[in-house]
Design a protein around this motif. Structure first.
Motif, short mmCIF file in Angstrom:
data_model
loop_
_atom_site.label_atom_id
_atom_site.label_comp_id
_atom_site.label_asym_id
_atom_site.label_seq_id
_atom_site.Cartn_x
_atom_site.Cartn_y
_atom_site.Cartn_z
N VAL A 14 20.08 35.14 -47.88
CA VAL A 14 20.28 35.00 -46.43
C VAL A 14 21.63 34.35 -46.11
CG1 VAL A 14 19.20 32.71 -46.26
CG2 VAL A 14 19.14 34.27 -44.31
N LEU A 15 22.12 33.55 -47.05
CA LEU A 15 23.41 32.90 -46.82
C LEU A 15 24.52 33.93 -46.64
CD1 LEU A 15 23.16 30.12 -49.55
CD2 LEU A 15 22.86 29.81 -47.09
N ASP A 16 24.49 34.95 -47.49
CA ASP A 16 25.59 35.91 -47.52
C ASP A 16 25.37 37.14 -46.64
OD1 ASP A 16 27.21 34.42 -49.29
OD2 ASP A 16 26.02 35.11 -50.98
N HIS A 17 24.11 37.50 -46.42
CA HIS A 17 23.93 38.70 -45.60
C HIS A 17 23.68 38.37 -44.12
CE1 HIS A 17 19.63 38.60 -44.71
NE2 HIS A 17 19.35 38.40 -45.98
N ALA A 18 23.42 37.10 -43.81
CA ALA A 18 23.14 36.75 -42.41
C ALA A 18 24.03 35.62 -41.89
CB ALA A 18 21.66 36.36 -42.26
N LEU A 19 24.00 34.46 -42.55
CA LEU A 19 24.71 33.31 -42.00
C LEU A 19 26.24 33.46 -42.09
CD1 LEU A 19 22.42 30.43 -43.27
CD2 LEU A 19 22.96 30.94 -40.88
N ARG A 20 26.72 33.87 -43.23
CA ARG A 20 28.18 33.96 -43.38
C ARG A 20 28.78 34.99 -42.41
NH1 ARG A 20 30.95 31.59 -47.32
NH2 ARG A 20 29.07 31.21 -48.52
N PRO A 21 28.21 36.18 -42.28
CA PRO A 21 28.75 37.11 -41.27
C PRO A 21 28.65 36.59 -39.85
CG PRO A 21 27.37 38.28 -42.86
CD PRO A 21 27.18 36.81 -43.12
N LEU A 22 27.57 35.86 -39.54
CA LEU A 22 27.42 35.32 -38.19
C LEU A 22 28.57 34.37 -37.85
CD1 LEU A 22 25.71 34.86 -35.61
CD2 LEU A 22 24.51 33.05 -36.86
N PHE A 23 28.87 33.45 -38.75
CA PHE A 23 29.92 32.48 -38.45
C PHE A 23 31.31 33.09 -38.58
CE2 PHE A 23 26.38 29.62 -38.82
CZ PHE A 23 26.65 28.70 -37.82
N ALA A 24 31.45 34.12 -39.39
CA ALA A 24 32.72 34.85 -39.42
C ALA A 24 32.95 35.53 -38.07
CB ALA A 24 32.71 35.87 -40.54
N HIS A 25 31.88 36.07 -37.49
CA HIS A 25 31.98 36.69 -36.17
C HIS A 25 32.44 35.66 -35.12
CE1 HIS A 25 30.97 39.08 -32.64
NE2 HIS A 25 30.26 38.05 -32.19
N LEU A 26 32.00 34.42 -35.30
CA LEU A 26 32.39 33.35 -34.36
C LEU A 26 33.77 32.78 -34.67
CD1 LEU A 26 28.93 31.52 -34.26
CD2 LEU A 26 29.95 32.90 -32.43
N ARG A 27 34.41 33.35 -35.67
CA ARG A 27 35.77 32.95 -36.09
C ARG A 27 35.82 31.52 -36.63
NH1 ARG A 27 36.83 36.01 -31.37
NH2 ARG A 27 37.02 34.13 -30.10
N ALA A 28 34.70 31.06 -37.16
CA ALA A 28 34.69 29.78 -37.88
C ALA A 28 35.24 30.01 -39.28
CB ALA A 28 33.26 29.24 -37.95
N VAL A 29 35.58 28.91 -39.94
CA VAL A 29 36.06 28.98 -41.32
C VAL A 29 34.93 28.49 -42.22
CG1 VAL A 29 37.81 28.22 -42.96
CG2 VAL A 29 38.41 28.52 -40.54
N VAL A 30 34.30 29.42 -42.91
CA VAL A 30 33.08 29.10 -43.66
C VAL A 30 33.44 28.68 -45.09
CG1 VAL A 30 30.82 29.95 -44.41
CG2 VAL A 30 31.84 30.81 -42.29
N ALA A 31 32.91 27.55 -45.51
CA ALA A 31 33.15 27.06 -46.88
C ALA A 31 32.64 28.07 -47.90
CB ALA A 31 32.45 25.71 -47.07
N PRO A 32 33.32 28.20 -49.03
CA PRO A 32 32.91 29.20 -50.03
C PRO A 32 31.48 29.01 -50.53
CG PRO A 32 35.11 28.38 -50.52
CD PRO A 32 34.58 27.53 -49.40
N THR A 33 31.06 27.78 -50.68
CA THR A 33 29.71 27.52 -51.20
C THR A 33 28.72 27.31 -50.07
OG1 THR A 33 30.57 26.51 -53.23
CG2 THR A 33 28.30 25.98 -52.63
#
Length: 209
Positions: A126-145
């Protein structure tokens, strides 16, 4: 002063989601050097308390005082820890509703650590298929881990390692010198080896996100 906002969508009391959020926040605070008076202002936003105001916001278009304060806190954060329980293989509806009412540019360039909790390790993607794309859409800078914690992960040293790594990466994104974490030397690793039985136990437990 660094403003760290900890966003938790846990519904239970006590909540494993809030527990994970607190551990991530503590890791960030340690690396930044201390609590408020020493330079870190930690603010917790518990979405459980905002369930009714969020429903009102969706149906009326107006945010009540408590929800408006939470939205302002997230918008003004220097860094964000965002943690949700997993429902139906994704973030919870409460978590997504809060994101839906954020200003479009609220998280532009904001460093974020994403994390989730679930009953089994099978939900860790869920981290990679849901949360990371969501915050990328919001133009946040998501930590690698990102950090996923199944029920059995609490109390396991592997979760501590992931929390510390993610906290360090968030501080690094903030540009803090405290993010520099010296890697252990070979002698230090050999001085405290992980027993072989423990390595077998971890391997038998399968992936933990």
């Amino acid at each position: 002063m660094t403003r760290l906002v900890v966003l938790s969508a846990g519904l239970g009391v006590p909540s494993s989601t809030t527990l994970l959020a607190d551990r991530l926040a503590a890791g960030v605070v340690r690396r930044l050097g201390g609590e408020a008076e020493d330079g870190v202002d930690v603010e917790r936003v518990e979405l459980r308390r905002l369930a009714h105001p969020l429903a009102d916001r969706l149906t009326t278009g107006f945010a009540g005082e408590e929800l408006a304060t939470a939205l302002e806190s997230v918008r003004d954060a220097d860094a964000l820890v965002a943690v949700t329980p997993v429902y139906a293989a994704s973030y919870s509806g409460l978590f997504k509703t809060f994101v839906d009412v954020l200003d479009r540019d609220a998280l532009d360039g904001t460093p974020v650590v994403v994390a989730a909790t679930g009953g089994t390790p099978r939900h860790s993607m869920v981290l990679d298929h849901a949360l990371r794309p969501l915050f990328a859409h919001l133009r946040a800078v998501v930590a690698p881990t990102g950090v996923f914690a199944a029920t059995d992960d609490f109390g396991d040293a592997g979760l501590d390692d992931r929390v510390e790594r993610a906290a360090g990466e968030l501080v690094a994104l903030l540009g803090g010198a405290a993010a520099t974490r010296p890697r252990p030397t070979v002698d230090e690793r050999l001085a405290d080896p992980t027993p072989f039985e423990e390595l077998l136990r971890r391997a038998g437990a399968g992936p933990t996100g």
